[in-house]
Write an enzyme that holds these catalytic residues in place. Sequence first.
Site, mmCIF file in Angstrom:
data_model
loop_
_atom_site.group_PDB
_atom_site.id
_atom_site.type_symbol
_atom_site.label_atom_id
_atom_site.label_comp_id
_atom_site.label_asym_id
_atom_site.label_seq_id
_atom_site.Cartn_x
_atom_site.Cartn_y
_atom_site.Cartn_z
ATOM 1 N N SER A 5 0.854 -1.191 0.000
ATOM 2 C CA SER A 5 0.000 0.000 0.000
ATOM 3 C C SER A 5 0.885 1.234 0.000
ATOM 4 C CB SER A 5 -0.899 0.025 1.239
ATOM 5 O OG SER A 5 -1.571 1.262 1.360
ATOM 6 N N TYR B 290 -2.284 -0.534 10.164
ATOM 7 C CA TYR B 290 -2.394 -1.108 8.814
ATOM 8 C C TYR B 290 -1.181 -0.703 7.982
ATOM 9 C CZ TYR B 290 -4.072 -1.665 4.003
ATOM 10 O OH TYR B 290 -4.196 -1.999 2.680
#
Length: 250
Positions: A145, A159
């Site tokens: 990501s 995350y």
Amino acid sequence: MGDKAIIITGASRGIGAVTARLAAAKGFAVCINHRDSAAEAAGLAKEIENGGGRAIVVRADVSREEEVIRLFETTDRQLGRVSALVNNAGFTGPAGRRIENIDPATLRAVFDTNVIGSMLCAREAIRRMSTRHGGRGGHIINLSSTATRMGSPNDWVDYAASKGAIDVFTQGLAREVAEDGIRVNAVAPGLIDTELHARAGEPDRASRYLSQIPLKRAGTAEEVAQTILWLITEAPAYITGAIVPVSGGR
């Protein structure tokens, strides 16, 4: 059974589902993994089969070793030895939280799914793909990501940290198995228009960040999936250990 079997974890919806459709169109027999989306996974498999492809559905929680082993053994029996793995399954937890408010259960869920799950699946894939284990090589694609570069403050720092671990894992594993005929790369999506944001409790999240994206729009799941499938082809045969951003320049 052929030699083009692909396992895509978390493939019942979003990027995973689009990747499954594209993989089937390119001749892969597809294992659609899910944890709690049986109806969506079954519908996707039927769609692929109606289009002339081959697909199976295997429910497995990738954070649990025994379920990962069953996932791969089922694929072995029904589709043949896996030649590509896409570690797509992921967990964000609720959006908009600060680290002082995060509970240990959420932290464990994020890291168990995103990091441990990816490692367990990679382990089983390597046992089948590696030339040192009698395999014919293959591809592992991890989902990172762009949050790793920004840290996702006030949103989901945990995350972002888990995806940072995926970046390091991708680079180290690529070097570890390069001589075994396996290429390992990662795709790092930026702001992608999927239902992930709604599941995290913030369906309009994408619109908040558009001004920060040079291309001035959110990406699509298909744009990410196309990048994943490209990395699995022989076109980028000299690329391994790469983390490819699909982020609109952000």
